[in-house]
Every structure is written in C-alpha cells, then in structure tokens.
Write a protein that holds these residues in place. Structure first.
Motif, PDB file in Angstrom:
ATOM      1  N   ARG A 118      16.325 -19.523  51.630  1.00 23.42           N
ATOM      2  CA  ARG A 118      16.467 -20.292  50.385  1.00 23.42           C
ATOM      3  C   ARG A 118      17.355 -21.502  50.681  1.00 23.42           C
ATOM      4  NH1 ARG A 118      14.639 -17.049  46.135  1.00 23.42           N
ATOM      5  NH2 ARG A 118      14.514 -14.821  46.625  1.00 23.42           N
ATOM      6  N   SER A 119      16.753 -22.478  51.325  1.00 24.06           N
ATOM      7  CA  SER A 119      17.532 -23.604  51.841  1.00 24.06           C
ATOM      8  C   SER A 119      17.674 -24.758  50.853  1.00 24.06           C
ATOM      9  CB  SER A 119      16.882 -24.126  53.123  1.00 24.06           C
ATOM     10  OG  SER A 119      15.522 -24.487  52.881  1.00 24.06           O
ATOM     11  N   GLU A 120      16.942 -24.728  49.729  1.00 24.56           N
ATOM     12  CA  GLU A 120      16.996 -25.804  48.746  1.00 24.56           C
ATOM     13  C   GLU A 120      17.836 -25.382  47.539  1.00 24.56           C
ATOM     14  OE1 GLU A 120      15.537 -28.815  49.508  1.00 24.56           O
ATOM     15  OE2 GLU A 120      15.276 -27.757  51.420  1.00 24.56           O
ATOM     16  N   THR A 121      18.391 -26.356  46.835  1.00 23.40           N
ATOM     17  CA  THR A 121      19.215 -26.037  45.662  1.00 23.40           C
ATOM     18  C   THR A 121      18.783 -26.869  44.462  1.00 23.40           C
ATOM     19  OG1 THR A 121      20.903 -27.633  46.364  1.00 23.40           O
ATOM     20  CG2 THR A 121      21.240 -25.326  46.990  1.00 23.40           C
ATOM     21  N   LEU A 122      18.670 -26.190  43.339  1.00 25.47           N
ATOM     22  CA  LEU A 122      18.367 -26.841  42.066  1.00 25.47           C
ATOM     23  C   LEU A 122      19.607 -26.754  41.188  1.00 25.47           C
ATOM     24  CD1 LEU A 122      16.009 -28.037  40.234  1.00 25.47           C
ATOM     25  CD2 LEU A 122      15.972 -25.757  39.196  1.00 25.47           C
ATOM     26  N   TYR A 123      20.055 -27.901  40.703  1.00 33.20           N
ATOM     27  CA  TYR A 123      21.199 -27.930  39.787  1.00 33.20           C
ATOM     28  C   TYR A 123      20.658 -27.966  38.360  1.00 33.20           C
ATOM     29  CZ  TYR A 123      25.335 -29.558  37.280  1.00 33.20           C
ATOM     30  OH  TYR A 123      26.371 -29.670  36.389  1.00 33.20           O
ATOM     31  N   MET A 124      21.200 -27.111  37.511  1.00 36.38           N
ATOM     32  CA  MET A 124      20.728 -27.015  36.139  1.00 36.38           C
ATOM     33  C   MET A 124      21.914 -27.073  35.186  1.00 36.38           C
ATOM     34  SD  MET A 124      18.331 -24.069  34.417  1.00 36.38           S
ATOM     35  CE  MET A 124      19.547 -22.773  34.647  1.00 36.38           C
ATOM     36  N   GLU A 125      21.866 -28.053  34.305  1.00 32.98           N
ATOM     37  CA  GLU A 125      22.942 -28.224  33.333  1.00 32.98           C
ATOM     38  C   GLU A 125      22.342 -28.205  31.929  1.00 32.98           C
ATOM     39  OE1 GLU A 125      25.999 -31.828  32.293  1.00 32.98           O
ATOM     40  OE2 GLU A 125      26.031 -31.095  34.369  1.00 32.98           O
ATOM     41  N   VAL A 126      23.066 -27.644  30.996  1.00 38.01           N
ATOM     42  CA  VAL A 126      22.636 -27.631  29.591  1.00 38.01           C
ATOM     43  C   VAL A 126      23.674 -28.396  28.776  1.00 38.01           C
ATOM     44  CG1 VAL A 126      22.143 -26.206  27.565  1.00 38.01           C
ATOM     45  CG2 VAL A 126      21.460 -25.413  29.845  1.00 38.01           C
ATOM     46  N   ARG A 127      23.187 -29.311  27.924  1.00 38.42           N
ATOM     47  CA  ARG A 127      24.080 -30.111  27.085  1.00 38.42           C
ATOM     48  C   ARG A 127      23.691 -29.920  25.621  1.00 38.42           C
ATOM     49  NH1 ARG A 127      26.914 -33.485  30.365  1.00 38.42           N
ATOM     50  NH2 ARG A 127      27.628 -34.710  28.578  1.00 38.42           N
ATOM     51  N   GLU A 128      24.680 -29.661  24.816  1.00 35.45           N
ATOM     52  CA  GLU A 128      24.479 -29.519  23.377  1.00 35.45           C
ATOM     53  C   GLU A 128      25.372 -30.528  22.652  1.00 35.45           C
ATOM     54  OE1 GLU A 128      25.099 -25.572  21.964  1.00 35.45           O
ATOM     55  OE2 GLU A 128      23.684 -24.657  23.348  1.00 35.45           O
ATOM     56  N   SER A 129      24.757 -31.334  21.791  1.00 35.93           N
ATOM     57  CA  SER A 129      25.493 -32.345  21.023  1.00 35.93           C
ATOM     58  C   SER A 129      26.367 -33.215  21.924  1.00 35.93           C
ATOM     59  CB  SER A 129      26.343 -31.664  19.937  1.00 35.93           C
ATOM     60  OG  SER A 129      25.521 -30.912  19.063  1.00 35.93           O
ATOM     61  N   GLY A 130      25.838 -33.544  23.080  1.00 37.11           N
ATOM     62  CA  GLY A 130      26.529 -34.449  23.993  1.00 37.11           C
ATOM     63  C   GLY A 130      27.541 -33.799  24.908  1.00 37.11           C
ATOM     64  N   ARG A 131      27.720 -32.477  24.825  1.00 37.83           N
ATOM     65  CA  ARG A 131      28.709 -31.802  25.673  1.00 37.83           C
ATOM     66  C   ARG A 131      28.043 -30.711  26.506  1.00 37.83           C
ATOM     67  NH1 ARG A 131      30.998 -31.998  20.669  1.00 37.83           N
ATOM     68  NH2 ARG A 131      30.555 -29.788  20.333  1.00 37.83           N
ATOM     69  N   PRO A 132      28.512 -30.512  27.742  1.00 33.44           N
ATOM     70  CA  PRO A 132      27.944 -29.442  28.567  1.00 33.44           C
ATOM     71  C   PRO A 132      28.365 -28.061  28.072  1.00 33.44           C
ATOM     72  CG  PRO A 132      29.802 -30.457  29.701  1.00 33.44           C
ATOM     73  CD  PRO A 132      29.565 -31.267  28.464  1.00 33.44           C
ATOM     74  N   VAL A 133      27.455 -27.106  28.154  1.00 33.32           N
ATOM     75  CA  VAL A 133      27.750 -25.714  27.813  1.00 33.32           C
ATOM     76  C   VAL A 133      27.299 -24.845  28.982  1.00 33.32           C
ATOM     77  CG1 VAL A 133      27.501 -26.120  25.336  1.00 33.32           C
ATOM     78  CG2 VAL A 133      25.513 -25.348  26.670  1.00 33.32           C
ATOM     79  N   ASP A 134      27.797 -23.643  29.044  1.00 31.30           N
ATOM     80  CA  ASP A 134      27.424 -22.726  30.111  1.00 31.30           C
ATOM     81  C   ASP A 134      25.925 -22.428  30.011  1.00 31.30           C
ATOM     82  OD1 ASP A 134      27.054 -20.708  31.953  1.00 31.30           O
ATOM     83  OD2 ASP A 134      28.780 -19.515  31.303  1.00 31.30           O
ATOM     84  N   PRO A 135      25.145 -22.740  31.053  1.00 31.38           N
ATOM     85  CA  PRO A 135      23.702 -22.471  30.986  1.00 31.38           C
ATOM     86  C   PRO A 135      23.362 -21.008  30.740  1.00 31.38           C
ATOM     87  CG  PRO A 135      24.195 -23.954  32.803  1.00 31.38           C
ATOM     88  CD  PRO A 135      25.510 -23.458  32.286  1.00 31.38           C
ATOM     89  N   GLU A 136      24.296 -20.127  31.077  1.00 30.21           N
ATOM     90  CA  GLU A 136      24.001 -18.708  30.897  1.00 30.21           C
ATOM     91  C   GLU A 136      24.054 -18.275  29.436  1.00 30.21           C
ATOM     92  OE1 GLU A 136      25.102 -16.006  34.339  1.00 30.21           O
ATOM     93  OE2 GLU A 136      26.507 -17.652  34.641  1.00 30.21           O
ATOM     94  N   THR A 137      24.470 -19.173  28.553  1.00 29.56           N
ATOM     95  CA  THR A 137      24.322 -18.878  27.130  1.00 29.56           C
ATOM     96  C   THR A 137      22.864 -19.034  26.706  1.00 29.56           C
ATOM     97  OG1 THR A 137      24.796 -21.169  26.491  1.00 29.56           O
ATOM     98  CG2 THR A 137      26.674 -19.654  26.631  1.00 29.56           C
ATOM     99  N   TRP A 138      22.085 -19.727  27.543  1.00 29.20           N
ATOM    100  CA  TRP A 138      20.662 -19.931  27.264  1.00 29.20           C
ATOM    101  C   TRP A 138      19.760 -19.138  28.208  1.00 29.20           C
ATOM    102  CZ3 TRP A 138      18.221 -22.715  23.432  1.00 29.20           C
ATOM    103  CH2 TRP A 138      19.028 -23.515  22.639  1.00 29.20           C
ATOM    104  N   PHE A 139      20.121 -19.121  29.503  1.00 34.22           N
ATOM    105  CA  PHE A 139      19.214 -18.586  30.510  1.00 34.22           C
ATOM    106  C   PHE A 139      19.631 -17.190  30.961  1.00 34.22           C
ATOM    107  CE2 PHE A 139      18.491 -23.104  30.636  1.00 34.22           C
ATOM    108  CZ  PHE A 139      17.114 -23.204  30.870  1.00 34.22           C
ATOM    109  N   ARG A 140      18.600 -16.373  31.220  1.00 30.77           N
ATOM    110  CA  ARG A 140      18.815 -15.019  31.714  1.00 30.77           C
ATOM    111  C   ARG A 140      18.934 -15.065  33.243  1.00 30.77           C
ATOM    112  NH1 ARG A 140      15.094 -11.230  33.203  1.00 30.77           N
ATOM    113  NH2 ARG A 140      13.399 -12.529  32.405  1.00 30.77           N
ATOM    114  N   THR A 141      20.098 -14.699  33.726  1.00 31.32           N
ATOM    115  CA  THR A 141      20.334 -14.751  35.189  1.00 31.32           C
ATOM    116  C   THR A 141      20.555 -13.382  35.791  1.00 31.32           C
ATOM    117  OG1 THR A 141      22.707 -15.096  34.796  1.00 31.32           O
ATOM    118  CG2 THR A 141      21.347 -17.063  35.036  1.00 31.32           C
ATOM    119  N   ASP A 142      20.354 -12.324  35.002  1.00 34.57           N
ATOM    120  CA  ASP A 142      20.518 -10.956  35.506  1.00 34.57           C
ATOM    121  C   ASP A 142      21.870 -10.774  36.145  1.00 34.57           C
ATOM    122  OD1 ASP A 142      17.913 -10.311  34.689  1.00 34.57           O
ATOM    123  OD2 ASP A 142      17.095 -11.109  36.549  1.00 34.57           O
TER     124      ASP A 142
END
Length: 370
Positions: free
Chosen positions: A343-367
């Motif tokens: 797994r040599s590649e990396t994807l960065y994922m950010e979630v923004r609500e009302s202009g501010r970043p929030v923890d993506p794990e409040t939205w995404f299931r990461t087990d």
C-alpha cells in the motif's frame, strides 16, 4: 527420541488454499462483469463496480497465494526436520508388512512370549499407521498447495491485465459521459485566479462560490443521518488519524489512508463536484459537496474524473490513485508480507463543516475496533 510425526495441518482450522480458491471465483466473476460492461446501460457504473471487484479479488487472491506459499514452506521445513524419523517410520512399516507371518508369531520364550509380542505389535501397528497417515496428509497438502500456486499465477496475470483494461475503459467512458445533471458551470478564469491566490485549503474552500459567474443554487440534499456509517472512498487502511503527528511532527486535520497503486476512488454518497484538479501542495484534488455547508476533500490521486458542477450519484468514480501497477513477481513477493509495503500510495481526506475542519471519523466508518 520419541517419534513425533503428526500432520501439522490440524494445527490450522482453516485450509490455507480455501482463500485462494474463493478469490479465484471472485476474479472469474469480475472478468465476466468486464465482458458484460460493454452492453451495460450505465457503462461508467458497470466499469466502476468491475474495477472494485477486481481490486477485492486480486487482494484476496494475493493473500491466499501468499498464505499457501507460507504454508507449503512450513510443511516442507517440517518434513525436512523429520527426515530421520520418517525414515525410521517407513522402515518399521516395511518390516511389519514384509515379515512372514510364521516368523512374527515365533518367540524364544514360547507361546506366552509370542502372545505378548503379538499384543505389542497389535498396539504398535495402529500408532505407526496413524503417523504414516499424518505424513501422507502433509505430502498431499504440499502437492495440492504447489499446484494451486502454479494455477493461480496465470489467473493473477490475467486479472492484473483485465483491471488495467477496465481502468482505461473507465477513463474513456467518463470522458464521453454527458448524462449527469449540473448545479453550475465552472468559469475557468475565475477558478484559475482562486487557485493561484489561495494560500491554504481553508482559503480555497471559502472561495469556492467564486468559481462560477452566476450564483450557485443552494443544495437541499441531506445526508446527516448517515454520519458515522459512510464507507471510505477507497480500499485502504487508516495510516494516520486526524490530529496524529507524522515522523516530522506535522499533524493534519484529516485522515491519511494507505492504498494500493491505481486503486479506484469513488464518492461514498451522492454529491456535487465543487472542484477537480491540482491544488497547493496536495496534488490532484476532488472536493465534493454532499449537502449544504459540508465538503469532503480528497487529495493525492494520480488521475481525477468529472467536472466541477456535476451532481454525481453515490459510488461514482472520481479518481485513481497514482503509482505503477505491480508486475506479477512484485505482486506475489513475500518480502513485504504483513508490513503494508504493497500500500504505497496515500489518500488524504478532510471533512469541512461550515468552513471548519471536523474529524472525518464523525462521518466515515473506519472500523476503529477492527
């Protein structure tokens, strides 16, 4: 020394070759799906599903073959370490099988000694036979695993070739797609000015409304009931969570996912593409708006699909990870087994609500607990 030659196959409840055989069926189904994609009503969706099936099947096949290879090596080492004992076992069995019955029944101590010898022989023979059966089972398993590995190589090579073909066809199908609704039409001049003038992701996100020369209509979608249950957009594992510092001490506000080269990235929910293209030092970026005042930022892809303003359904491909698709030798290499080097590649994922970043794990299931 005690003669201990049992079948080590009993030590593992699950047959190592089972995973490879199940993955073989997955790859065969994926190949059939690729053939059927030509006539599919929604070819983009069909090809996307086919690529995901290939990725799952190839990963499972790789793991199955690697496990089979490891198991064969384990059994071979076990047999080599027991060569003397196996030779003794074979000799004992041959002696029992070839000795003439009258000789076996005669004993210097007379009938009583002969009876005792017969009893001892009667007790010993089943034990020797059981251990011989164990050795035979190990040898049979070695032959089966070796045949499985040999037959799997051709299947893997074909699967790697087919998934590359599916990716190329997907890129072409997306480029030719004209059936997606649009919320707005991007103004390339305004977009270029915004990209060049933005010094941060936050500044760029705040200026997204400037990308069109007409007001962008409000989005009345609502996916908030899916919070915490949305699948990740790519097949990968969490390399670093929001706020976790890397080796250089840098902490980011989003998730970093480790993926395999050329893995497909899809939108996990229906969304509007607010931006697609290179941005700052993030590489290729796709910004999705699933509902008003919420943005999913995906960056680090080698190739991105779609156009700003398009409204895309859940499961739509938005990009492919970078890197080179591995050759069969590197794909099956045991050198990086368990280290995640595939797994040599990396994807960065950010979630923004009302202009501010929030923890993506409040939205995404990461087990988290898995």
């Amino acid at each position: 020394m005690a003669l201990v030659i049992g079948s080590t196959a009993q030590a593992q409840p699950e047959e190592p070759g089972a995973a490879a055989r199940a993955a073989l069926a997955q790859l065969q189904q994926a190949t059939e799906s690729l053939d059927a994609a030509d006539g599919a009503r929604d070819r983009v969706r069909a090809l996307t599903a086919t690529i995901q099936a290939f990725e799952s099947g190839l990963a499972a096949m790789r793991e199955g073959v690697r496990r089979a290879t490891s198991r064969e090596a384990q059994l071979t080492r076990h047999m080599q370490a027991r060569e003397a004992e196996i030779a003794g076992l074979v000799g004992a069995l041959l002696t029992v099988e070839t000795a003439p019955p009258p000789v076996m029944l005669l004993h210097p101590d007379g009938p009583v000694g002969s009876a005792r010898a017969a009893m001892i022989l009667g007790d010993l023979t089943p034990v020797l036979q059981a251990r011989a059966d164990g050795v035979r089972a190990d040898l049979t398993e070695i032959r089966t695993l070796r045949a499985l590995q040999e037959s799997s190589v051709a299947t893997l090579e074909q699967g790697l070739s087919d998934v590359q073909q599916a990716r190329a066809e997907l890129s072409m199908a997306i480029a030719n797609r004209t059936d997606l609704p649009r919320r707005f039409t991007e103004d390339p001049v305004r977009t270029a000015i915004l990209v060049s003038s933005s010094e941060s992701l936050a500044a760029f996100a705040d200026g997204l409304s400037e990308m069109s020369d007409t007001p962008i209509p409000p989005d009345d979608s609502d996916v908030s009931d899916l919070k915490g249950r949305i699948d990740l957009p790519v097949q990968g594992v969490v390399l670093r969570r929001a706020g976790e510092a890397d080796a250089a001490g840098i902490a980011r506000e989003g998730l970093i996912l480790a993926t395999r080269p050329r893995a497909i990235v899809t939108t996990p929910v229906a969304a509007t593409i607010r931006y697609r293209g290179p941005l700052l030092d993030l590489g290729n970026v796709v910004i999705l708006e699933p509902q008003a005042d919420t943005l999913f930022v995906l960056s680090g892809m080698g190739e991105v699909f779609g156009e700003a303003g398009q409204v895309i359904p859940a499961g739509t491909a938005v990009g492919l990870m970078g890197g080179e698709a591995p050759e069969i030798g590197a794909f099956l290499s045991l050198s990086g087994d368990g280290t995640g080097t595939d797994r040599s590649e990396t994807l960065y994922m950010e979630v923004r609500e009302s202009g501010r970043p929030v923890d993506p794990e409040t939205w995404f299931r990461t087990d988290k607990d898995g």
